[in-house]
Motif scaffolding. Structure first.
Motif, PDB file in Angstrom:
ATOM      1  N   SER A 231       0.819  -1.218   0.000  1.00 34.03           N
ATOM      2  CA  SER A 231       0.000   0.000   0.000  1.00 34.03           C
ATOM      3  C   SER A 231       0.851   1.264   0.000  1.00 34.03           C
ATOM      4  O   SER A 231       0.451   2.285  -0.557  1.00 34.03           O
ATOM      5  CB  SER A 231      -0.988   0.012   1.164  1.00 34.03           C
ATOM      6  N   ASP A 232       2.057   1.186   0.583  1.00 29.25           N
ATOM      7  CA  ASP A 232       2.968   2.335   0.519  1.00 29.25           C
ATOM      8  C   ASP A 232       3.307   2.646  -0.929  1.00 29.25           C
ATOM      9  O   ASP A 232       3.380   3.800  -1.339  1.00 29.25           O
ATOM     10  CB  ASP A 232       4.271   2.052   1.282  1.00 29.25           C
ATOM     11  N   LEU A 233       3.533   1.596  -1.687  1.00 27.72           N
ATOM     12  CA  LEU A 233       3.872   1.761  -3.098  1.00 27.72           C
ATOM     13  C   LEU A 233       2.692   2.344  -3.869  1.00 27.72           C
ATOM     14  O   LEU A 233       2.846   3.258  -4.674  1.00 27.72           O
ATOM     15  CB  LEU A 233       4.281   0.414  -3.710  1.00 27.72           C
ATOM     16  N   ALA A 234       1.502   1.783  -3.591  1.00 29.27           N
ATOM     17  CA  ALA A 234       0.308   2.271  -4.282  1.00 29.27           C
ATOM     18  C   ALA A 234       0.068   3.743  -3.970  1.00 29.27           C
ATOM     19  O   ALA A 234      -0.287   4.531  -4.858  1.00 29.27           O
ATOM     20  CB  ALA A 234      -0.901   1.427  -3.896  1.00 29.27           C
ATOM     21  N   ASN A 235       0.283   4.116  -2.734  1.00 27.26           N
ATOM     22  CA  ASN A 235       0.096   5.512  -2.335  1.00 27.26           C
ATOM     23  C   ASN A 235       1.067   6.439  -3.016  1.00 27.26           C
ATOM     24  O   ASN A 235       0.686   7.514  -3.498  1.00 27.26           O
ATOM     25  CB  ASN A 235       0.242   5.668  -0.814  1.00 27.26           C
ATOM     26  N   VAL A 236       2.320   6.048  -3.049  1.00 24.96           N
ATOM     27  CA  VAL A 236       3.327   6.925  -3.659  1.00 24.96           C
ATOM     28  C   VAL A 236       3.081   7.088  -5.157  1.00 24.96           C
ATOM     29  O   VAL A 236       3.343   8.137  -5.739  1.00 24.96           O
ATOM     30  CB  VAL A 236       4.771   6.425  -3.348  1.00 24.96           C
ATOM     31  N   ALA A 237       2.540   6.022  -5.782  1.00 22.04           N
ATOM     32  CA  ALA A 237       2.243   6.113  -7.216  1.00 22.04           C
ATOM     33  C   ALA A 237       1.164   7.140  -7.488  1.00 22.04           C
ATOM     34  O   ALA A 237       1.202   7.877  -8.474  1.00 22.04           O
ATOM     35  CB  ALA A 237       1.828   4.747  -7.746  1.00 22.04           C
ATOM     36  N   GLU A 238       0.209   7.181  -6.575  1.00 20.14           N
ATOM     37  CA  GLU A 238      -0.888   8.117  -6.754  1.00 20.14           C
ATOM     38  C   GLU A 238      -0.465   9.546  -6.444  1.00 20.14           C
ATOM     39  O   GLU A 238      -0.896  10.493  -7.102  1.00 20.14           O
ATOM     40  CB  GLU A 238      -2.029   7.723  -5.812  1.00 20.14           C
ATOM     41  N   GLU A 239       0.384   9.701  -5.445  1.00 18.12           N
ATOM     42  CA  GLU A 239       0.711  11.033  -4.952  1.00 18.12           C
ATOM     43  C   GLU A 239       1.890  11.714  -5.643  1.00 18.12           C
ATOM     44  O   GLU A 239       1.997  12.925  -5.634  1.00 18.12           O
ATOM     45  CB  GLU A 239       0.981  10.984  -3.440  1.00 18.12           C
ATOM     46  N   THR A 240       2.768  10.932  -6.221  1.00 19.92           N
ATOM     47  CA  THR A 240       3.966  11.509  -6.843  1.00 19.92           C
ATOM     48  C   THR A 240       3.841  11.491  -8.349  1.00 19.92           C
ATOM     49  O   THR A 240       3.570  10.456  -8.949  1.00 19.92           O
ATOM     50  CB  THR A 240       5.220  10.717  -6.429  1.00 19.92           C
TER      51      THR A 240
ATOM     52  N   LEU B 170       2.707   4.344 -12.900  1.00 18.64           N
ATOM     53  CA  LEU B 170       2.534   3.046 -12.260  1.00 18.64           C
ATOM     54  C   LEU B 170       1.128   2.803 -11.714  1.00 18.64           C
ATOM     55  O   LEU B 170       0.830   1.713 -11.235  1.00 18.64           O
ATOM     56  CB  LEU B 170       3.538   2.890 -11.101  1.00 18.64           C
ATOM     57  N   THR B 171       0.270   3.811 -11.767  1.00 18.20           N
ATOM     58  CA  THR B 171      -1.033   3.652 -11.111  1.00 18.20           C
ATOM     59  C   THR B 171      -1.850   2.502 -11.683  1.00 18.20           C
ATOM     60  O   THR B 171      -2.586   1.850 -10.959  1.00 18.20           O
ATOM     61  CB  THR B 171      -1.882   4.941 -11.175  1.00 18.20           C
TER      62      THR B 171
END
Lengths: 205, 119
Positions: free
Chosen positions: B77-86, B92-93
């Motif tokens: 989920s950390d990865l998914a979050n960073v994809a959305e926010e950065t 990668l989303t």
């Protein structure tokens, strides 16, 4: 992906896209086993025909090690995170490649070169990589040149040693066969030029 | 020179400190892109090296983004979050959808059906 109990494909879930609210969702199995896929082993033939584009990954162990070295030492990495980054990596490579290929095509070239890659990085928001990459490329080129240089020398200059300027050896062939067929025991003396003042050079015929 | 020879030369020239990902596999992935014919050696090296940098970048960003929530562990989920926010990682989303448990999904499906029924 096969075998891991989750899918991102809406059609496989038996629902249409409209049921998904907002962002994308994927169903998660209760226990994320995350078994290692076939992409961790070298299949040997390296044929891309057996794999879909999105199935070719870099070995998970190597990816995981880079991740581990990047995060603080006490940090841990979940198994599904490792697998996920493995997929992200393939996506990244494809992303860069298609952009580089695009530029190549525009300039009517067939071979993707280093400049195309660097340009793609810059365009796609990875310009922070460009300077370090140029530096690494330089080191790589030097290393490769060194390799080539060594092999070139052994091929073309492997014949004989270089004679030093200040010594000169004059070797006479041993085993001189005389006219009557008998091999005489011939002592062969070699002379070396040494400038010894006051001493006459002895010469043997 | 043949591919195998080049691989060997590259492996020798670059110690394990310089490059830690298999170039041959990187080439395979690159070639699976449509219309890619030839890739020169520099391009291959740069892509492989860039991939290393990318992994470090993604891992560290996600870890920093997530720390405080999780106990020092980098999770999906950390990865998914960073994809959305950065912005850099937004490509990668599609492959980093946020996960929900099946029961939660079914629950929200139920609720949506109810809403449809009320219309």
């Amino acid at each position: 992906m096969d075998g891991d109990g989750s899918t991102t494909d809406a059609s496989q879930l038996g629902i249409t896209g409209e049921y998904m609210t907002g962002g994308h969702f994927v169903l998660q199995a209760q226990d994320d086993e995350g078994e290692e896929g076939l992409n961790d082993h070298d299949d040997g033939n390296g044929s891309k025909d057996n794999f879909r584009e999105q199935d070719i990954f870099l070995p998970i162990a190597k990816v995981a090690r880079i991740m581990k070295n990047a995060v603080p030492q006490t940090g841990k990495i979940a198994k599904d995170a490792k697998e996920c980054v493995q997929e992200c990596v393939s996506e990244f490579i494809s992303f860069i490649t298609s952009e580089a290929r695009e530029r190549c095509h525009q300039e009517k070239r067939k071979t993707i070169n280093g400049e195309d890659i660097l340009f793609a990085m810059s365009t796609l928001g990875f310009d922070m990589y460009v300077e370090p990459l140029k530096h690494y490329l330089q080191k790589f080129r030097e290393a490769m040149k060194g390799e080539k240089g060594i092999s070139a020398v052994t091929v073309s200059e492997g014949m004989g040693e270089e004679l030093a300027d200040d010594t000169f050896t004059n070797q006479l062939p041993a085993g001189i066969i005389t006219a009557d067929g008998q091999q005489q025991n011939v002592m062969v003396y070699t002379t070396s030029y040494q400038q010894i003042p006051g001493v006459q050079q002895l010469q043997f015929s | 020179m043949s591919d195998a020879n080049m691989e060997e030369k590259v492996e020798q020239a670059t110690s394990s400190k310089t490059i830690s990902l298999p170039i041959s596999r990187v080439r395979l992935i690159m070639k699976s892109s449509p219309d890619v014919s030839c890739i020169n050696q520099d391009a291959l090296f740069l892509t492989t090296k860039a991939t290393e940098l990318f992994v470090q970048h993604l891992a560290l960003s996600s870890f920093k983004n997530g720390s405080g929530k999780e106990t020092n562990t980098l999770s999906y989920s950390d990865l998914a979050n960073v994809a959305e926010e950065t912005e850099t990682f937004q490509f990668l989303t599609d492959i980093l959808p946020k996960k929900i448990l099946a029961r939660e999904y079914l629950k929200s499906l139920e609720e949506m059906k109810k809403e449809d029924g009320n219309l």
